[in-house]
Enzyme design. Structure first.
Site, PDB file in Angstrom:
ATOM      1  N   ASN A   1      18.743 -32.055   4.126  1.00  0.00           N
ATOM      2  CA  ASN A   1      17.270 -31.989   5.112  1.00  0.00           C
ATOM      3  C   ASN A   1      16.362 -31.758   3.471  1.00  0.00           C
ATOM      4  O   ASN A   1      14.981 -31.562   4.023  1.00  0.00           O
ATOM      5  CB  ASN A   1      17.231 -31.396   6.251  1.00  0.00           C
ATOM      6  CG  ASN A   1      17.648 -31.943   7.560  1.00  0.00           C
ATOM      7  OD1 ASN A   1      18.570 -31.010   8.135  1.00  0.00           O
ATOM      8  ND2 ASN A   1      17.815 -33.009   6.901  1.00  0.00           N
TER       9      ASN A   1
ATOM     10  N   ASP B   1      19.388 -35.779  16.622  1.00  0.00           N
ATOM     11  CA  ASP B   1      18.653 -37.061  15.866  1.00  0.00           C
ATOM     12  C   ASP B   1      18.621 -38.290  16.779  1.00  0.00           C
ATOM     13  O   ASP B   1      18.058 -37.965  17.845  1.00  0.00           O
ATOM     14  CB  ASP B   1      20.195 -37.921  15.259  1.00  0.00           C
ATOM     15  CG  ASP B   1      20.045 -38.927  14.096  1.00  0.00           C
ATOM     16  OD1 ASP B   1      18.708 -38.601  14.137  1.00  0.00           O
ATOM     17  OD2 ASP B   1      21.149 -38.421  12.997  1.00  0.00           O
TER      18      ASP B   1
HETATM   19  C1  FPP Z   1      17.446 -35.578  13.044  1.00  0.00           C
HETATM   20  O1  FPP Z   1      16.403 -36.195  13.677  1.00  0.00           O
HETATM   21  C2  FPP Z   1      16.775 -34.122  12.974  1.00  0.00           C
HETATM   22  C3  FPP Z   1      16.206 -32.872  12.304  1.00  0.00           C
HETATM   23  C4  FPP Z   1      16.779 -33.356  10.850  1.00  0.00           C
HETATM   24  C5  FPP Z   1      15.270 -31.305  12.662  1.00  0.00           C
HETATM   25  C6  FPP Z   1      16.000 -31.459  14.187  1.00  0.00           C
HETATM   26  C7  FPP Z   1      15.415 -30.085  14.760  1.00  0.00           C
HETATM   27  C8  FPP Z   1      14.699 -29.432  14.956  1.00  0.00           C
HETATM   28  C9  FPP Z   1      14.907 -30.304  17.121  1.00  0.00           C
HETATM   29  C10 FPP Z   1      14.339 -28.318  15.705  1.00  0.00           C
HETATM   30  C11 FPP Z   1      15.072 -27.377  16.250  1.00  0.00           C
HETATM   31  C12 FPP Z   1      14.642 -25.430  16.409  1.00  0.00           C
HETATM   32  C13 FPP Z   1      15.068 -24.827  17.334  1.00  0.00           C
HETATM   33  C14 FPP Z   1      13.902 -23.950  17.594  1.00  0.00           C
HETATM   34  C15 FPP Z   1      15.997 -24.863  18.086  1.00  0.00           C
HETATM   35  P1  FPP Z   1      15.615 -37.101  12.481  1.00  0.00           P
HETATM   36  O2  FPP Z   1      14.347 -36.459  11.359  1.00  0.00           O
HETATM   37  O3  FPP Z   1      16.136 -37.458  11.264  1.00  0.00           O
HETATM   38  O4  FPP Z   1      15.036 -38.122  13.186  1.00  0.00           O
HETATM   39  P2  FPP Z   1      15.653 -40.237  12.569  1.00  0.00           P
HETATM   40  O5  FPP Z   1      16.795 -39.987  12.541  1.00  0.00           O
HETATM   41  O6  FPP Z   1      15.031 -40.921  14.317  1.00  0.00           O
HETATM   42  O7  FPP Z   1      14.477 -39.772  11.858  1.00  0.00           O
END
Ligand code: FPP
Length: 235
Positions: free
Chosen positions: A50, A2
């Site tokens: 998501n 996150d």
């Molecule tokens: C949450 O942060 C993150 C995600 C929903 C996506 C995570 C996916 C990746 C890092 C790509 C992974 C790819 C591979 C190949 C492992 P957020 O967007 O909710 O962050 P925020 O809380 O700051 O808005």
């Protein structure tokens, strides 16, 4: 993982830049984990919830996933990383699904560490799927009423998607959030929880080692008392 969005916003960048940087960190974390002898690591890359994000972000995440896996495949093979997936990947766009299945196939003889990529995964959905399997087993005469009456948690776990998975020992959440958000709900029952304030794109080896050190200090009693564990020589 996150904090990608907030990391990007702080820099005036689009959210996908945070995810892009986050995907690079994911690669690093897998090698740090392998270096210290972790057998399995799972990364929550895309939850069942998501899908409700803006369409552009969802499709960019799917493209990122496909391109990262394709790009990283030689490195994964070289480093002995076996890829597995957890979640209903049939719902993913074909480009992402194909890249995943290809990487799963190509890495199936790798033994140094297993990376479980959780995609279109939800802990509640997994439990519902487990109940469906159990009902099907009853209908097929594979599970009697008596067996159901005495069903243990360990037996029910086989109806879930966890047969290839070790129980979760340590669950790390980054980005300063204090929630489980539908991750590994069944195994969260006795997983040790660790919350880090670091946004995922900034997560570094020090942060990871700090989490492991904190884990090493925990007393895992599984409902028993410290005295019982001491008597059995477990601590
Ligand atoms: C949450 O942060 C993150 C995600 C929903 C996506 C995570 C996916 C990746 C890092 C790509 C992974 C790819 C591979 C190949 C492992 P957020 O967007 O909710 O962050 P925020 O809380 O700051 O808005």
């Amino acid at each position: 993982m996150d904090g990608n969005g907030r990391w990007a916003r702080q820099r005036g960048l689009p959210r996908i830049e945070g995810h892009r940087r986050g995907a690079m960190v994911a690669e690093d974390v897998v090698s740090w984990a392998a270096d210290v002898g972790v057998q399995q690591i799972s990364l929550y890359a895309f939850s069942t919830e998501n899908w409700d994000r803006p369409h552009d972000e969802v499709s960019s995440l799917m493209n990122l996933l496909a391109s990262m896996l394709t790009m990283q495949l030689p490195r994964m093979c070289k480093q002995g990383v076996r890829l597995r997936v957890l979640g209903e990947i049939s719902a993913l766009p074909s480009m992402a699904r194909n890249a995943i299945m290809h990487a799963v196939q190509k890495t199936k003889t790798c033994t140094r560490i297993e990376l479980i990529l959780c995609l279109n995964y939800g802990g509640q959905q997994e439990i519902i799927a487990g109940i469906r399997r159990l009902v099907a087993a009853m209908k097929a005469g594979e599970l009697s009423d008596e067996a159901l009456a005495g069903l243990t948690a360990a037996q029910f776990r086989h109806f879930l998607w966890r047969d290839e998975l070790l129980p979760v020992d340590l669950l790390i959440r980054t980005g300063g959030e204090f929630r489980i958000s539908n991750f590994h709900l069944w195994d969260a029952a006795y997983a040790e929880l660790y919350f880090s304030p670091t946004f995922w794109p900034d997560y570094c080896r020090e942060d990871f080692l700090q989490a492991l050190q904190a884990y090493a200090q925990r007393e895992r009693r599984f409902g028993q008392t410290s005295e019982q564990l001491q008597q059995r020589g477990k601590i």
